[in-house]
Design a protein around this motif. Structure first.
Motif, PDB file in Angstrom:
ATOM      1  N   VAL A   1       0.837  -1.194   0.000  1.00 21.37           N
ATOM      2  CA  VAL A   1       0.000   0.000   0.000  1.00 21.37           C
ATOM      3  C   VAL A   1       0.874   1.247   0.000  1.00 21.37           C
ATOM      4  CG1 VAL A   1      -1.791   1.281   1.225  1.00 21.37           C
ATOM      5  CG2 VAL A   1      -1.844  -1.220   1.215  1.00 21.37           C
ATOM      6  N   LYS A   2       0.544   2.188  -0.877  1.00 21.41           N
ATOM      7  CA  LYS A   2       1.323   3.421  -0.995  1.00 21.41           C
ATOM      8  C   LYS A   2       1.126   4.338   0.214  1.00 21.41           C
ATOM      9  CE  LYS A   2       1.506   3.757  -6.050  1.00 21.41           C
ATOM     10  NZ  LYS A   2       1.238   4.614  -7.234  1.00 21.41           N
ATOM     11  N   THR A   3       2.068   5.217   0.390  1.00 19.54           N
ATOM     12  CA  THR A   3       1.904   6.294   1.369  1.00 19.54           C
ATOM     13  C   THR A   3       1.034   7.385   0.726  1.00 19.54           C
ATOM     14  OG1 THR A   3       3.813   7.566   0.601  1.00 19.54           O
ATOM     15  CG2 THR A   3       4.221   5.835   2.250  1.00 19.54           C
ATOM     16  N   PRO A   4       0.435   8.259   1.530  1.00 15.53           N
ATOM     17  CA  PRO A   4      -0.343   9.363   0.937  1.00 15.53           C
ATOM     18  C   PRO A   4       0.480  10.195  -0.047  1.00 15.53           C
ATOM     19  CG  PRO A   4      -0.850   9.176   3.271  1.00 15.53           C
ATOM     20  CD  PRO A   4       0.291   8.222   3.007  1.00 15.53           C
ATOM     21  N   ALA A   5       1.752  10.376   0.228  1.00 17.36           N
ATOM     22  CA  ALA A   5       2.603  11.191  -0.643  1.00 17.36           C
ATOM     23  C   ALA A   5       2.850  10.514  -1.991  1.00 17.36           C
ATOM     24  CB  ALA A   5       3.931  11.482   0.050  1.00 17.36           C
ATOM     25  N   GLU A   6       2.806   9.181  -2.018  1.00 21.24           N
ATOM     26  CA  GLU A   6       3.061   8.451  -3.263  1.00 21.24           C
ATOM     27  C   GLU A   6       1.839   8.371  -4.170  1.00 21.24           C
ATOM     28  OE1 GLU A   6       6.386   5.095  -2.045  1.00 21.24           O
ATOM     29  OE2 GLU A   6       4.324   4.841  -1.281  1.00 21.24           O
ATOM     30  N   SER A   7       0.666   8.625  -3.636  1.00 21.52           N
ATOM     31  CA  SER A   7      -0.573   8.475  -4.390  1.00 21.52           C
ATOM     32  C   SER A   7      -0.875   9.715  -5.216  1.00 21.52           C
ATOM     33  CB  SER A   7      -1.738   8.196  -3.435  1.00 21.52           C
ATOM     34  OG  SER A   7      -2.958   8.143  -4.128  1.00 21.52           O
ATOM     35  N   HIS A   8      -1.342   9.494  -6.445  1.00 22.60           N
ATOM     36  CA  HIS A   8      -1.657  10.604  -7.345  1.00 22.60           C
ATOM     37  C   HIS A   8      -3.109  10.564  -7.821  1.00 22.60           C
ATOM     38  CE1 HIS A   8       2.576  11.682  -7.405  1.00 22.60           C
ATOM     39  NE2 HIS A   8       2.882  10.434  -7.697  1.00 22.60           N
ATOM     40  N   GLY A   9      -3.958   9.878  -7.084  1.00 19.30           N
ATOM     41  CA  GLY A   9      -5.364   9.815  -7.463  1.00 19.30           C
ATOM     42  C   GLY A   9      -6.157   9.000  -6.463  1.00 19.30           C
ATOM     43  N   ASP A  10      -7.484   9.085  -6.557  1.00 18.95           N
ATOM     44  CA  ASP A  10      -8.361   8.417  -5.594  1.00 18.95           C
ATOM     45  C   ASP A  10      -8.119   6.920  -5.491  1.00 18.95           C
ATOM     46  OD1 ASP A  10      -9.548  10.770  -4.900  1.00 18.95           O
ATOM     47  OD2 ASP A  10     -11.341  10.494  -6.125  1.00 18.95           O
ATOM     48  N   TRP A  11      -7.818   6.286  -6.624  1.00 21.66           N
ATOM     49  CA  TRP A  11      -7.640   4.830  -6.633  1.00 21.66           C
ATOM     50  C   TRP A  11      -6.196   4.417  -6.881  1.00 21.66           C
ATOM     51  CZ3 TRP A  11     -11.172   1.355  -5.051  1.00 21.66           C
ATOM     52  CH2 TRP A  11     -12.490   1.822  -4.892  1.00 21.66           C
ATOM     53  N   ASP A  12      -5.283   5.396  -6.785  1.00 25.36           N
ATOM     54  CA  ASP A  12      -3.850   5.103  -6.911  1.00 25.36           C
ATOM     55  C   ASP A  12      -3.350   4.687  -5.530  1.00 25.36           C
ATOM     56  OD1 ASP A  12      -1.238   4.908  -7.783  1.00 25.36           O
ATOM     57  OD2 ASP A  12      -0.846   7.064  -7.580  1.00 25.36           O
ATOM     58  N   LEU A  13      -3.578   3.412  -5.187  1.00 24.36           N
ATOM     59  CA  LEU A  13      -3.420   2.952  -3.814  1.00 24.36           C
ATOM     60  C   LEU A  13      -2.282   1.956  -3.605  1.00 24.36           C
ATOM     61  CD1 LEU A  13      -7.223   2.359  -3.122  1.00 24.36           C
ATOM     62  CD2 LEU A  13      -5.864   4.385  -2.530  1.00 24.36           C
ATOM     63  N   LEU A  14      -1.910   1.219  -4.647  1.00 21.27           N
ATOM     64  CA  LEU A  14      -0.977   0.107  -4.476  1.00 21.27           C
ATOM     65  C   LEU A  14       0.194   0.207  -5.434  1.00 21.27           C
ATOM     66  CD1 LEU A  14      -3.626  -2.798  -4.464  1.00 21.27           C
ATOM     67  CD2 LEU A  14      -2.809  -1.474  -2.500  1.00 21.27           C
ATOM     68  N   LYS A  15       1.264  -0.474  -5.073  1.00 20.02           N
ATOM     69  CA  LYS A  15       2.372  -0.659  -6.005  1.00 20.02           C
ATOM     70  C   LYS A  15       2.755  -2.132  -5.994  1.00 20.02           C
ATOM     71  CE  LYS A  15       5.476   1.378  -2.516  1.00 20.02           C
ATOM     72  NZ  LYS A  15       6.457   2.466  -2.271  1.00 20.02           N
ATOM     73  N   VAL A  16       3.061  -2.645  -7.176  1.00 17.11           N
ATOM     74  CA  VAL A  16       3.474  -4.042  -7.308  1.00 17.11           C
ATOM     75  C   VAL A  16       4.968  -4.118  -7.023  1.00 17.11           C
ATOM     76  CG1 VAL A  16       3.687  -6.004  -8.872  1.00 17.11           C
ATOM     77  CG2 VAL A  16       1.650  -4.541  -8.968  1.00 17.11           C
ATOM     78  N   MET A  17       5.324  -4.878  -5.982  1.00 21.26           N
ATOM     79  CA  MET A  17       6.718  -4.973  -5.552  1.00 21.26           C
ATOM     80  C   MET A  17       7.471  -6.094  -6.255  1.00 21.26           C
ATOM     81  SD  MET A  17       6.649  -2.476  -3.473  1.00 21.26           S
ATOM     82  CE  MET A  17       8.242  -2.617  -2.663  1.00 21.26           C
ATOM     83  N   ALA A  18       6.751  -7.176  -6.575  1.00 20.80           N
ATOM     84  CA  ALA A  18       7.410  -8.324  -7.199  1.00 20.80           C
ATOM     85  C   ALA A  18       6.379  -9.219  -7.858  1.00 20.80           C
ATOM     86  CB  ALA A  18       8.196  -9.127  -6.159  1.00 20.80           C
TER      87      ALA A  18
END
Length: 409
Positions: free
Chosen positions: A368-385
């Motif tokens: 789960v992204k930090t608030p600073a990493e998010s750029h939109g309402d549903w920009d919530l996750l990043k794929v790590m691997a």
């Protein structure tokens, strides 16, 4: 008893549809083809399944063209109420009276096991998109049962391995008390122990639990490095919110969600959920095809789809393509085609349905992204691997399914 079901005739082919076989000269068992969606429409898993899964199935039928051999493709929707007996009654009526050709979704693991067994006895294919227990493809596998999206072995292999390797070597489980929770805890504990970690305790909670304070206090008192939530849906959201109130992570323990969906992260908010790691089958923003499909879904429902709902879409379209290639809705012939199909769409790349019914595909470790990493309402996750399917799922060589032994001679 509140019931939900509906019959839909759909015929809109969209430009963004996945490639399909030309529908023609298909032997149908009645006047058209009928798909049944068994799901939770109003309970604790409704946001994860329910209307979203219904829309996903509709979109698959629309993208296929809405008809097969000139006859309508119908969708029936049944609310399982998270009860095996309720789901079984709906399915029995659908098969005996409404001539349902395939069942998808299925809901929680206890419901899915009951529905898969009943449908198999009646020679009807099931494609489980919402269910987690490995029993669907292991001791209780069936000839016509397909487990399509994820299972507890894959969740455990991904998240359990990552957390232990990061130093989380002592675990306490808060587990929902039914087949899914038991299977998820068992599989994750096995991974933890195999990697040299230990399980210091566990507690079971009912499916309808809203107050997790006593369970969290026990977990906190255990001094375990990791508190694992072997649940999902409203249970997961409520447990995380209350853990945040107790400042559990601020006191040094790590909270791990073993089955997390984007809906739950959205409900929690990034301030609460940031940093949470978990394993998933798909994310709406992982590539161009997933984004294009998710944006169509969002325009119609107002939320982004999760991987279970994306799996429903893929399963329905894959089934319809197989029926067309087989030239019949006969379950044996369609299952044979499904077992030979290389599945490629917005959900999966080179998916393969194995003899035990498991759809083998890659899984993903997400954060789960930090608030600073998010750029939109549903920009919530990043794929790590990316976790290759062969590493995520139980290998056929270790399977207890009788169908695997039979296929090996």
């Amino acid at each position: 008893m509140k019931k939900w079901w509906m019959t839909l005739g759909l015929s809109a082919a969209l430009a963004a549809a996945a490639p399909v076989f030309a529908a023609g000269n298909v032997q149908l068992s009645h006047d058209g083809l009928t798909i049944g969606l068994i799901t939770d429409m109003a309970g604790p898993y409704a946001a994860l399944e329910g209307p979203g899964s219904e829309l996903a199935a509709k979109m698959a039928i629309e993208d296929f063209g809405g008809k097969i051999d000139g006859k309508p493709i119908k969708l029936m929707v049944g609310d399982n109420q998270n009860k095996p007996d309720v789901a079984s009654a709906i399915v029995r009526r659908w098969i005996d009276q409404d001539h349902v050709d395939m069942l998808v979704g299925l809901g929680n693991s206890s419901v899915a096991l009951a529905v898969q067994a009943l449908a198999s006895d009646k020679h009807v294919i099931t494609m489980a998109a919402d269910s987690g227990t490995t029993e669907l493809t292991e001791d209780r596998c069936t000839k016509y049962g397909i487990h399509y999206v994820y299972d507890t072995h894959a969740l455990a292999a991904g998240t359990g391995t990552a957390v232990v390797k990061q130093g989380g070597d002592s675990w306490y489980f808060i587990t929902v008390d039914y087949a899914f929770g038991h299977s998820l805890e068992e599989d994750t504990a096995a991974v933890v122990r195999k990697l040299g970690g230990k399980v210091v305790g566990q507690v079971l909670h009912p499916l309808d639990t809203t107050d997790f304070s006593s369970y969290l206090l026990r977990a906190q008192a255990s001094k375990a490095k990791v508190i694992a939530l072997a649940n999902t849906g409203d249970n997961f959201v409520n447990a995380v919110k209350q853990a945040h109130e107790f400042q559990i992570t601020q006191h040094g323990q790590q909270l791990v969600g073993m089955l997390v969906f984007v809906n739950g992260v959205k409900s929690l908010g990034l301030e609460t959920a940031q940093g949470l790691q978990f394993t998933g089958a798909w994310y709406w923003d992982q590539n161009a095809k997933s984004r294009a499909w998710a944006e169509r879904f969002h325009k119609r429902l107002g939320v982004m789809p999760n991987y279970g709902q994306a799996g429903v879409y893929s399963a329905v379209l894959t089934y319809l393509n197989a029926v067309t290639e087989a030239g019949t809705v006969d379950a044996d012939k369609v299952r044979d085609v499904l077992g030979k199909t290389d599945i490629n769409d917005m959900f999966v790349s080179h998916g393969k349905i194995l003899p035990n019914g498991l759809m083998l595909h890659d899984m993903f470790l997400m954060k789960v992204k930090t608030p600073a990493e998010s750029h939109g309402d549903w920009d919530l996750l990043k794929v790590m691997a990316t976790i290759p399917g062969k590493d995520a799922f139980l290998p056929l060589s270790a399977s207890k399914c009788k169908l695997v032994k039979a296929s090996n001679g």
